[in-house]
Motif scaffolding. Structure first.
Motif, PDB file in Angstrom:
ATOM      1  N   LYS A 161      39.016  86.231   4.327  1.00  0.00           N
ATOM      2  CA  LYS A 161      37.768  86.798   3.799  1.00  0.00           C
ATOM      3  C   LYS A 161      36.810  85.685   3.361  1.00  0.00           C
ATOM      4  CE  LYS A 161      37.803  90.350   0.929  1.00  0.00           C
ATOM      5  NZ  LYS A 161      38.283  91.196  -0.192  1.00  0.00           N
ATOM      6  N   ASP A 162      37.359  84.683   2.700  1.00  0.00           N
ATOM      7  CA  ASP A 162      36.522  83.564   2.243  1.00  0.00           C
ATOM      8  C   ASP A 162      35.881  82.856   3.440  1.00  0.00           C
ATOM      9  OD1 ASP A 162      37.332  84.173  -0.291  1.00  0.00           O
ATOM     10  OD2 ASP A 162      38.776  82.521  -0.464  1.00  0.00           O
ATOM     11  N   LYS A 175      33.123  85.057   4.992  1.00  0.00           N
ATOM     12  CA  LYS A 175      32.213  85.721   4.060  1.00  0.00           C
ATOM     13  C   LYS A 175      30.777  85.788   4.597  1.00  0.00           C
ATOM     14  CE  LYS A 175      30.893  85.894  -0.810  1.00  0.00           C
ATOM     15  NZ  LYS A 175      29.603  86.460  -0.477  1.00  0.00           N
ATOM     16  N   GLU A 176      30.281  84.641   5.062  1.00  0.00           N
ATOM     17  CA  GLU A 176      28.879  84.609   5.540  1.00  0.00           C
ATOM     18  C   GLU A 176      28.654  85.585   6.676  1.00  0.00           C
ATOM     19  OE1 GLU A 176      26.955  80.921   6.543  1.00  0.00           O
ATOM     20  OE2 GLU A 176      27.802  80.023   4.717  1.00  0.00           O
ATOM     21  N   LYS A 177      29.570  85.574   7.638  1.00  0.00           N
ATOM     22  CA  LYS A 177      29.436  86.466   8.799  1.00  0.00           C
ATOM     23  C   LYS A 177      29.414  87.923   8.355  1.00  0.00           C
ATOM     24  CE  LYS A 177      31.727  87.946  13.047  1.00  0.00           C
ATOM     25  NZ  LYS A 177      32.799  87.708  14.007  1.00  0.00           N
ATOM     26  N   PHE A 178      30.333  88.285   7.487  1.00  0.00           N
ATOM     27  CA  PHE A 178      30.419  89.686   7.066  1.00  0.00           C
ATOM     28  C   PHE A 178      29.250  90.079   6.163  1.00  0.00           C
ATOM     29  CE2 PHE A 178      34.286  91.873   8.607  1.00  0.00           C
ATOM     30  CZ  PHE A 178      34.716  90.871   9.478  1.00  0.00           C
ATOM     31  N   ASP A 179      28.765  89.124   5.353  1.00  0.00           N
ATOM     32  CA  ASP A 179      27.568  89.404   4.531  1.00  0.00           C
ATOM     33  C   ASP A 179      26.370  89.669   5.441  1.00  0.00           C
ATOM     34  OD1 ASP A 179      28.936  89.186   2.237  1.00  0.00           O
ATOM     35  OD2 ASP A 179      28.156  87.213   1.634  1.00  0.00           O
ATOM     36  N   ARG A 180      26.285  88.868   6.511  1.00  0.00           N
ATOM     37  CA  ARG A 180      25.180  89.019   7.462  1.00  0.00           C
ATOM     38  C   ARG A 180      25.238  90.392   8.138  1.00  0.00           C
ATOM     39  NH1 ARG A 180      25.947  83.946   9.388  1.00  0.00           N
ATOM     40  NH2 ARG A 180      27.084  84.714  11.201  1.00  0.00           N
ATOM     41  N   LYS A 230      26.547  93.029   6.987  1.00  0.00           N
ATOM     42  CA  LYS A 230      26.225  94.047   5.991  1.00  0.00           C
ATOM     43  C   LYS A 230      24.713  94.135   5.802  1.00  0.00           C
ATOM     44  CE  LYS A 230      27.666  95.229   1.309  1.00  0.00           C
ATOM     45  NZ  LYS A 230      28.244  94.611   0.116  1.00  0.00           N
ATOM     46  N   SER A 231      24.075  92.963   5.741  1.00  0.00           N
ATOM     47  CA  SER A 231      22.623  92.968   5.502  1.00  0.00           C
ATOM     48  C   SER A 231      21.860  93.550   6.688  1.00  0.00           C
ATOM     49  CB  SER A 231      22.124  91.555   5.164  1.00  0.00           C
ATOM     50  OG  SER A 231      22.190  90.772   6.325  1.00  0.00           O
ATOM     51  N   PRO A 244      30.905  98.306   6.996  1.00  0.00           N
ATOM     52  CA  PRO A 244      31.972  97.323   6.747  1.00  0.00           C
ATOM     53  C   PRO A 244      33.232  97.676   7.557  1.00  0.00           C
ATOM     54  CG  PRO A 244      31.385  98.552   4.727  1.00  0.00           C
ATOM     55  CD  PRO A 244      30.540  99.090   5.822  1.00  0.00           C
TER      56      PRO A 244
END
Ligand code: GDP
Length: 288
Positions: free
Chosen positions: A101-102, A105-110, A112-113, A118
């Motif tokens: 997950k760490d 993180k950036e990929k999944f935040d992107r 989501k945005s 999810p």
């Protein structure tokens, strides 16, 4: 099982990994904690490319813990997150999901945005034979194998294993070949059981093991075989160990093959304690 790697095998293995890469967010690369470099595929960087990666130093229970920490730092200096694990006993496995997950993180935040729903992280395990891929998959799978195959028209259905809610693992690992051209790597692979000792000369493997022990763990060598001193001469080393372990021929002379087998078996079975064969210091001399 030992696989003889011919160019055709390598090309096929590579193709299979490359195909599966498209399905996953992250590659979990398994290496043997006793030989974190010698147990890697020589073309791993090229095969994986830009895909995010988590390295697991498996069989950490058999490795020298101080060296394992050094190797984790080494990988981290290369920008690669690494964890020490024991796939058999389960130690360290709880950190896998959080580390993945760490890393992502950036990929999944992107995602989501951009309004995407999810979803679980998708991962695949890769590594050379005998490094513990199946053990790890079975351990993580428990009862969570999610059957997604058997869809009509889908010829190559993949099965995913759910690891908690946040990670899905391809049920078949990517098998890659070890590096064979360097004989030191071959000896280390043999001493850790990654390749059969019939591929290399038995006495050469044992001699490499003896010299390694003498250099890095002399006290353990002396203790295991009740030696007051380690003889300097090669044959005298074998004689000393062979006599102590009763590896004798009819006439009372030391049987070198038998002695070699004993040494190799003892090292593989961790009878001389947990040990690491790849040394960071060797990197500088380009001599692993
Ligand atoms: P694969 O070929 O990569 O799938 O390797 P396997 O999962 O078949 O494991 C090879 C051998 O290593 C088996 O005998 C396992 O029991 C053993 N093994 C796997 N993981 C560990 C570990 O973390 N510690 C120890 N001591 N043995 C392990």
């Amino acid at each position: 099982m030992t696989i003889q790697w011919f160019p055709g095998h390598m090309a096929k293995a590579r193709r299979q990994v490359t195909e599966k890469l498209k399905l996953v967010d992250i590659v979990i690369e398994l290496v043997d904690a006793r030989i974190p470099l010698s147990s890697r595929n020589p073309m791993i960087e090229e095969i994986i490319g830009q895909k995010p990666r988590l390295v697991l130093l498996n069989k950490a229970d058999m490795a020298d813990p101080v060296k394992t920490d050094q190797w984790i730092t080494y990988f981290e200096e290369q920008g690669i997150k690494a964890l020490a694990v024991n796939a058999q006993g389960g130690k360290g496995l709880h950190s896998i999901v959080q580390s993945a997950k760490d890393i992502l993180k950036e990929k999944f935040d992107r995602m989501k945005s951009r309004g995407m729903r999810p979803r679980a992280i998708r991962a695949m395990i890769v590594g050379i034979p005998n490094v513990g891929k199946s053990t790890l998959i079975n351990r993580l799978a428990k009862k969570n194998i999610a059957k997604t195959g058997n869809t009509p028209g889908v010829t190559k259905a993949q099965q995913w294993i759910k690891v908690g809610k946040e990670l899905e693992l391809l049920d078949t690992p990517g098998i890659l070949w070890p590096k064979f051209e360097d004989e030191r790597v071959g000896y280390k692979l043999a001493l850790t059981g990654a390749i059969k000792d019939t591929i290399l000369n038995l006495q050469d493997i044992a001699l490499f093991g003896l010299k390694f022990l003498e250099t890095h763990y002399p006290d353990r060598l002396k203790e295991r075989y009740s030696l007051d001193e380690i003889p300097e001469e090669v044959l005298a080393k074998f004689d000393a160990v062979g006599k102590k372990r009763g590896c004798l021929m009819a006439g009372g002379e030391v049987n070198y093959d038998k002695t070699s087998e004993v040494i190799i078996r003892d090292i593989r079975n961790v009878q001389l304690g947990p040990m690491t064969f790849d040394m960071i210091e060797e990197l500088e001399s380009d001599d692993i």
